[in-house]
Scaffold this active site. Structure first.
Site, PDB file in Angstrom:
ATOM      1  N   TYR A  54      95.579  48.050 100.320  1.00 14.60           N
ATOM      2  CA  TYR A  54      94.995  48.212 101.657  1.00 14.60           C
ATOM      3  C   TYR A  54      95.834  49.188 102.491  1.00 14.60           C
ATOM      4  O   TYR A  54      97.055  49.036 102.607  1.00 14.60           O
ATOM      5  CB  TYR A  54      94.880  46.862 102.394  1.00 14.60           C
ATOM      6  CG  TYR A  54      93.866  45.901 101.797  1.00 14.60           C
ATOM      7  CD1 TYR A  54      92.935  46.293 100.833  1.00 14.60           C
ATOM      8  CD2 TYR A  54      93.819  44.572 102.220  1.00 14.60           C
ATOM      9  CE1 TYR A  54      92.013  45.407 100.305  1.00 14.60           C
ATOM     10  CE2 TYR A  54      92.889  43.676 101.687  1.00 14.60           C
ATOM     11  CZ  TYR A  54      91.988  44.104 100.730  1.00 14.60           C
ATOM     12  OH  TYR A  54      91.082  43.219 100.206  1.00 14.60           O
ATOM     13  N   GLN A 177      87.643  35.656  94.028  1.00 14.91           N
ATOM     14  CA  GLN A 177      87.394  36.228  95.368  1.00 14.91           C
ATOM     15  C   GLN A 177      86.237  37.230  95.287  1.00 14.91           C
ATOM     16  O   GLN A 177      86.441  38.401  94.995  1.00 14.91           O
ATOM     17  CB  GLN A 177      88.656  36.896  95.930  1.00 14.91           C
ATOM     18  CG  GLN A 177      88.420  37.336  97.360  1.00 14.91           C
ATOM     19  CD  GLN A 177      89.600  37.990  98.050  1.00 14.91           C
ATOM     20  OE1 GLN A 177      89.469  39.061  98.643  1.00 14.91           O
ATOM     21  NE2 GLN A 177      90.754  37.353  98.013  1.00 14.91           N
TER      22      GLN A 177
END
Ligand SMILES: NC(=O)c1ccc[n+]([C@@H]2O[C@H](COP(=O)([O-])OP(=O)(O)OC[C@H]3O[C@@H](n4cnc5c(N)ncnc54)[C@H](OP(=O)(O)O)[C@@H]3O)[C@@H](O)[C@H]2O)c1
Length: 333
Positions: A54, A177
């Protein structure tokens, strides 16, 4: 805030988790990022999700700084490995080399000795699964991660990992996820049934479809200033999947349903994913602290069957259901 077990493990997590994709180290300034983390903590969120990739690794650094001074035992910190973190062929994927190097980078950026959950961010078709699972096992044995999980793996990929764990006596995957929302339900056909049988909990991402399910994007109109759809660093590119008038129109149809239930549109969207008993947590994102204060009120909300049926009717064929949408790149990115 209510808590749920992460799959069949003994780990309890806040059923609403806070994630920092797109925002920390990129869309929002650091003081806003810190304010969001503090708002999350104030609202009872203890579970934080990030990834090495990220904002080109900056998101982990920002989250680490924002959580500094908090009691470590009161937090569950999750990160991930797979997407590129550097220029080289080994700065990506799920090889033993990259897993071993990336966990060290994540721990140093997060300012912690261990993460609670270490997740394979996608399936790596170029690395033998046995190598990946053994490397994860070693990360756990070294105490650098307490549990392991996966993200966006297909049911058969999860099953193959469980088989290796069983044969070799490795720790099992405890979580998956996936993307999951009223609009994106591709896990329901195959991933959820397998995970229910195997005691794997879903920690679901983009529960409000990156802001689209708040209803703030109106058909035929420019997106509101400051929203993800105007973020030219990367946000606009990601949210554009949902920015079509036929979808935005249907989303507006949810407004009376939310109103009658006494919920904001965002709360309805988060509460919707939490109705699935295989969901351990919804990971919400936020570009402002007040969004967190709004969205957390979805914790503990029970939605009636009749309301759920009305949601299905309104969204109709805008809902994506094909399990083939769960797909990792054929070759390493
Ligand atoms: N494993 C994976 O591959 C993967 C992929 C994606 C995400 N994730 C995880 O999931 C987390 C959440 O993803 P997400 O950020 O897409 O989740 P989301 O909760 O669906 O969307 C969050 C965005 O919606 C807008 N928003 C939120 N609440 C709002 C409100 N009350 N009113 C108006 N706008 C509101 C904000 O964007 P604006 O204000 O900028 O419009 C916010 O940043 C990530 O941080 C990450 O941890 C994982």
């Amino acid at each position: 805030m209510e808590f749920r077990y992460l799959g069949r493990s003994g780990l309890k997590i806040s059923e609403i988790a806070y994630g920092n994709w797109i925002t920390h180290g990129s869309q929002v300034e650091e003081d806003t990022a810190v304010a969001c983390v503090h708002a999350a903590l104030d609202e009872g969120i203890t579970t934080f999700d990030t990834a090495d990739v990220y904002a080109g690794t900056r998101a982990e650094t920002v989250l680490g700084r924002a959580l500094k001074g908090q009691r470590r035992e009161s937090l569950e910190i999750f990160t991930k490995v797979y997407w590129p973190t550097g220029p080289g062929p080994n700065d990506r994927g799920l090889s033993r080399k990259h897993i071993m190097e990336s966990i060290n980078g994540s721990l140093s950026r997060l300012g912690t000795d261990y993460v609670d959950l270490y997740q394979a961010h996608r399936f790596d078709h170029e690395t033998p699964l046995e190598e990946t699972m053994r490397a994860f096992e070693d990360v756990v044995r070294q105490g650098k991660a307490l549990y392991i999980g996966v993200s966006e793996w297909r049911a058969e990929e999860i099953a193959a990992a469980l088989k290796i764990a069983e044969e070799r006596g490795f720790d099992r995957i405890i979580s998956s996820q996936p993307q999951y929302s009223m609009l994106h339900r591709v896990i329901e056909a195959e991933v959820v049934p397998l995970c229910e049988r195997e005691g794997i909990g879903q920690i679901v991402w983009s529960p409000i479809a990156q802001g689209v399910l708040t209803g703030k994007y109106l058909p035929g109109q420019a997106p509101p200033p400051g929203s993800r759809a105007t973020d030219d660093k990367s946000g606009a590119d990601f949210v554009k999947t949902w920015m079509r008038d036929e979808i935005l129109d249907r989303v507006q149809g949810l407004r009376p349903i939310a109103q009658e239930a006494g919920l904001s549109m965002a709360q309805l969207a988060v509460a919707w994913v939490l109705q699935n008993p295989n969901v351990s947590a919804a990971i919400i994102g936020a570009s402002r602290p007040e969004q967190i204060r709004d969205n957390v009120k979805a914790s503990g909300v029970r939605l009636e069957k009749e309301l759920l049926a009305r949601v299905d009717e309104v969204l109709g064929d805008a809902v994506v259901r094909d399990p083939a949408h769960t797909q990792s790149p054929a070759t390493r990115p």
